[in-house]
Design a protein around this motif. Structure first.
Motif, mmCIF file in Angstrom:
data_model
loop_
_atom_site.group_PDB
_atom_site.id
_atom_site.type_symbol
_atom_site.label_atom_id
_atom_site.label_comp_id
_atom_site.label_asym_id
_atom_site.label_seq_id
_atom_site.Cartn_x
_atom_site.Cartn_y
_atom_site.Cartn_z
ATOM 1 N N SER A 1 2.763 13.213 -10.682
ATOM 2 C CA SER A 1 3.605 14.420 -10.698
ATOM 3 C C SER A 1 4.130 14.688 -12.096
ATOM 4 O O SER A 1 4.153 15.839 -12.559
ATOM 5 N N SER A 2 4.534 13.641 -12.785
ATOM 6 C CA SER A 2 4.997 13.823 -14.162
ATOM 7 C C SER A 2 3.844 14.174 -15.098
ATOM 8 O O SER A 2 3.991 14.968 -16.026
ATOM 9 N N GLN A 3 2.667 13.595 -14.851
ATOM 10 C CA GLN A 3 1.503 13.911 -15.665
ATOM 11 C C GLN A 3 1.101 15.377 -15.531
ATOM 12 O O GLN A 3 0.721 16.031 -16.510
ATOM 13 N N LEU A 4 1.195 15.907 -14.313
ATOM 14 C CA LEU A 4 0.782 17.289 -14.070
ATOM 15 C C LEU A 4 1.712 18.300 -14.733
ATOM 16 O O LEU A 4 1.333 19.444 -14.941
ATOM 17 N N GLN A 5 2.919 17.877 -15.051
ATOM 18 C CA GLN A 5 3.840 18.793 -15.728
ATOM 19 C C GLN A 5 3.438 19.032 -17.180
ATOM 20 O O GLN A 5 3.725 20.089 -17.741
ATOM 21 N N SER A 6 2.743 18.085 -17.766
ATOM 22 C CA SER A 6 2.342 18.218 -19.167
ATOM 23 C C SER A 6 0.876 18.587 -19.333
ATOM 24 O O SER A 6 0.475 19.111 -20.371
ATOM 25 N N ALA A 7 0.046 18.319 -18.311
ATOM 26 C CA ALA A 7 -1.384 18.634 -18.390
ATOM 27 C C ALA A 7 -1.861 19.097 -17.024
ATOM 28 O O ALA A 7 -1.566 18.452 -16.012
ATOM 29 N N PRO A 8 -2.571 20.237 -16.970
ATOM 30 C CA PRO A 8 -3.021 20.747 -15.663
ATOM 31 C C PRO A 8 -4.039 19.829 -14.995
ATOM 32 O O PRO A 8 -4.112 19.776 -13.775
ATOM 33 N N LEU A 9 -4.840 19.105 -15.798
ATOM 34 C CA LEU A 9 -5.839 18.193 -15.256
ATOM 35 C C LEU A 9 -5.701 16.836 -15.933
ATOM 36 O O LEU A 9 -6.443 16.501 -16.864
ATOM 37 N N ASP B 1 -0.398 20.686 -3.692
ATOM 38 C CA ASP B 1 -1.829 20.436 -3.510
ATOM 39 C C ASP B 1 -2.426 19.703 -4.708
ATOM 40 O O ASP B 1 -3.309 18.850 -4.541
ATOM 41 N N SER B 2 -1.980 20.006 -5.921
ATOM 42 C CA SER B 2 -2.542 19.357 -7.104
ATOM 43 C C SER B 2 -2.293 17.853 -7.081
ATOM 44 O O SER B 2 -3.163 17.063 -7.471
ATOM 45 N N VAL B 3 -1.106 17.451 -6.611
ATOM 46 C CA VAL B 3 -0.805 16.021 -6.527
ATOM 47 C C VAL B 3 -1.668 15.376 -5.440
ATOM 48 O O VAL B 3 -2.224 14.279 -5.630
ATOM 49 N N ARG B 4 -1.772 16.048 -4.302
ATOM 50 C CA ARG B 4 -2.619 15.519 -3.227
ATOM 51 C C ARG B 4 -4.048 15.293 -3.713
ATOM 52 O O ARG B 4 -4.653 14.251 -3.453
ATOM 53 N N GLN B 5 -4.579 16.296 -4.412
ATOM 54 C CA GLN B 5 -5.969 16.218 -4.833
ATOM 55 C C GLN B 5 -6.211 15.067 -5.804
ATOM 56 O O GLN B 5 -7.215 14.344 -5.699
ATOM 57 N N ILE B 6 -5.300 14.875 -6.750
ATOM 58 C CA ILE B 6 -5.529 13.828 -7.743
ATOM 59 C C ILE B 6 -5.323 12.435 -7.145
ATOM 60 O O ILE B 6 -6.017 11.480 -7.510
ATOM 61 N N ALA C 1 0.832 -1.205 0.000
ATOM 62 C CA ALA C 1 0.000 0.000 0.000
ATOM 63 C C ALA C 1 0.870 1.260 0.000
ATOM 64 O O ALA C 1 0.585 2.229 -0.735
ATOM 65 N N LYS C 2 1.910 1.247 0.806
ATOM 66 C CA LYS C 2 2.809 2.406 0.856
ATOM 67 C C LYS C 2 3.548 2.574 -0.463
ATOM 68 O O LYS C 2 3.743 3.699 -0.955
ATOM 69 N N GLU C 3 3.952 1.454 -1.060
ATOM 70 C CA GLU C 3 4.699 1.500 -2.317
ATOM 71 C C GLU C 3 3.822 1.995 -3.475
ATOM 72 O O GLU C 3 4.289 2.752 -4.336
ATOM 73 N N VAL C 4 2.544 1.611 -3.493
ATOM 74 C CA VAL C 4 1.683 2.040 -4.590
ATOM 75 C C VAL C 4 1.424 3.544 -4.517
ATOM 76 O O VAL C 4 1.350 4.231 -5.540
ATOM 77 N N LEU C 5 1.352 4.084 -3.316
ATOM 78 C CA LEU C 5 1.219 5.537 -3.169
ATOM 79 C C LEU C 5 2.462 6.243 -3.691
ATOM 80 O O LEU C 5 2.371 7.293 -4.351
ATOM 81 N N TYR C 6 3.610 5.655 -3.428
ATOM 82 C CA TYR C 6 4.879 6.237 -3.883
ATOM 83 C C TYR C 6 4.939 6.244 -5.413
ATOM 84 O O TYR C 6 5.284 7.266 -6.030
ATOM 85 N N HIS C 7 4.592 5.136 -6.046
ATOM 86 C CA HIS C 7 4.648 5.050 -7.508
ATOM 87 C C HIS C 7 3.630 5.990 -8.163
ATOM 88 O O HIS C 7 3.946 6.654 -9.165
ATOM 89 N N LEU C 8 2.436 6.054 -7.602
ATOM 90 C CA LEU C 8 1.424 6.925 -8.190
ATOM 91 C C LEU C 8 1.766 8.403 -7.985
ATOM 92 O O LEU C 8 1.418 9.242 -8.815
ATOM 93 N N ASP C 9 2.443 8.704 -6.899
ATOM 94 C CA ASP C 9 2.893 10.081 -6.681
ATOM 95 C C ASP C 9 3.840 10.506 -7.811
ATOM 96 O O ASP C 9 3.707 11.604 -8.371
ATOM 97 N N ILE C 10 4.783 9.641 -8.134
ATOM 98 C CA ILE C 10 5.715 9.936 -9.233
ATOM 99 C C ILE C 10 4.965 10.023 -10.557
ATOM 100 O O ILE C 10 5.193 10.929 -11.371
#
Length: 486
Positions: free
Chosen positions: A29-37, A88-93, A17-26
């Motif tokens: 985060s990369s997705q948000l750099q190319s698209a705001p939503l 905050d954007s990463v937290r929200q998604i 569970a902790k590892e999946v949060l880590y991978h999805l965070d990465i």
């Protein structure tokens, strides 16, 4: 995502569970750099369902279950993640990916864990989690929002006496969450039955929040871009209609709750004497205090609607919500008539009339005069209400349009009778064709016409002594503008 899944399968439940949060965070985060939503696709959601909510991917496989200690540790992992994530954007998604309902068998586990996570966030004051929960409440269907509200009320108002003090503390920590929580609670407790009357501790907390800062219930409205068409089946922008429902129905709902039991056709005197008079007195004072706060908020709405260029264009209190409210008053009045509930009916009508008048004057409620007359004709038909409405209709037939002075408004605020207010309510809406001399969105005061603008009296022969006064402009797309309060 398949490589990540294979690596997670080799770990224990908490580490996975902790590892999946880590991978999805990465990943996000990369997705948000190319698209705001960025769009949350199926892969991340399936990973979360399998390794956080323990829903097996293979058909027929037995679901895994965490014991109580493991579940507590999982909640701590999630709380810490949202607290430590600074974007905050990463937290929200991530929060949305975790807890947005998917319409599948994982939703029960999803909602159960969400209730426990938000309850923990309240207990340890994790503001980032509360802010994410506020956004979740705003974009999630109301049927799920009331489930979260129910979980919090059970934890802090029902299970442990005195624990409501912990819930009270989030007022200063996350006002946005408090606003959404109030909206969901008023959707949950609609006073339609004794089980759906809000607990006294919950009522007292909400009343004190709003009385201390009435703007609290407008936070979502003031900080949200308003769409042309608000989605159906979601929470309202404000809890105003729910709070009005509370104030109007409370006298009748509590009277119904005190209804004495019949034994062989006779009232049980002991039950009648022991029917919680002290609690009713406390609740009566709280609802009176709440009603005052709601009226104060409604008065301020005219300014906020004008600032957003929504005055006369957006009704925060929908007329369609007032119709079932009147029907509920009728039903309760019919049920309570044998108990001589005339005082309670009168108080409910008083509060309804005051709320209608102030909401219409401030632009929060948009409706035509005919709609309003039809609505009010459905109210309980006792001698009191019949006399009030007959007098109001008589004044309408005489075409009297009264713009009350500040002294008159103060008198109407303190009166316990609805006679004057109901006349104001029915005679309030004014509609007129566009006039070229007036700019769009302009609402002239009824006795102060702008320069260069004259008007012809509605019935000059019948009322030669009345001063001439203009009606209101007609805004394209809005069929019923209202005069503002001064």
């Amino acid at each position: 995502m398949s490589d990540i899944r294979h690596s997670l399968l080799r770990r224990d439940a908490l580490s996975a569970a902790k590892e999946v949060l880590y991978h999805l965070d990465i990943y996000f985060s990369s997705q948000l750099q190319s698209a705001p939503l960025p769009i949350v696709d199926k892969g991340p959601v399936e990973l979360l369902e399998e390794f956080v909510f323990q829903v097996p991917k293979e058909r027929g496989a037995q679901p895994k279950r965490l014991n109580s200690l493991q579940e507590l540790q999982l909640l701590e992992i999630m709380c810490n993640y949202f607290q430590e994530q600074t974007k905050d954007s990463v937290r929200q998604i991530i929060f949305s990916s975790l807890f947005s309902p998917q319409g599948n068998k994982a939703d029960d586990s999803r909602m159960s864990l969400l209730g426990k996570l938000v309850s923990m966030a309240v207990a340890v004051c994790r503001v980032p989690v509360l802010e994410c929960a506020a956004s979740w409440l705003q974009r999630t269907p109301v049927v799920y929002c009331v489930r979260l509200a129910r979980a919090l009320v059970d934890d802090y108002c029902c299970l442990v006496p005195g624990s409501v003090q912990t819930l009270k503390q989030i007022f200063s920590a996350s006002p946005r969450f408090c606003c959404q929580f109030i909206t969901s609670v008023t959707a949950l407790y609609d006073l339609s039955s004794d089980d759906l009357i809000p607990p006294l501790d919950l009522l007292e907390m909400i009343v004190n929040w709003i009385f201390e800062d009435p703007r609290l219930i407008l936070i979502t409205f003031l900080n949200t871009p308003i769409a042309a068409n608000l989605p159906i089946g979601f929470l309202e922008l404000t809890p105003l209609i729910g709070l009005i429902r509370w104030c109007v129905k409370a006298p009748l709902a509590y009277k119904r709750k005190k209804k004495p039991c019949l034994s062989n056709g006779h009232v049980n005197n002991k039950v009648a004497k022991d029917s919680g008079v002290g609690m009713d007195r406390d609740s009566h004072l709280l609802y009176s205090k709440l009603h005052l706060s709601v009226l104060q908020v409604l008065i301020t709405l005219q300014l906020h609607l004008t600032e957003k260029n929504l005055y006369g264009r957006l009704g925060l209190i929908l007329f369609d919500h007032m119709v079932p409210l009147v029907e509920e008053i009728n039903r309760l009045a019919d049920e309570l008539n044998p108990l001589n509930a005339s005082q309670e009916i009168e108080l409910s009508l008083d509060r309804l009339a005051q709320a209608l008048q102030v909401a219409m004057a401030s632009g929060a409620l948009l409706c035509t005069r005919d709609d309003l007359r039809t609505l009010c004709s459905r109210l309980p038909h006792n001698n009191y209400s019949h006399c009030k409405w007959r007098a109001a209709e008589t004044e309408m037939e005489a075409d009297l349009s009264w713009a009350p002075s500040s002294k008159g408004r103060e008198a109407a605020d303190v009166t316990s009778r609805a006679f004057i207010l109901l006349q104001l309510v029915i005679s309030g809406p004014v509609q007129q064709s566009p006039h070229a001399a007036l700019p769009p969105g302009f609402y002239p005061h009824i006795h102060t016409p702008p320069l260069g603008y004259g008007a012809v009296p509605a019935h000059p022969a019948a009322h030669p002594a009345l001063p001439t006064h203009p009606g209101h402009t007609f805004i394209s797309g809005v069929t019923f503008p209202f005069r503002p309060m001064r």
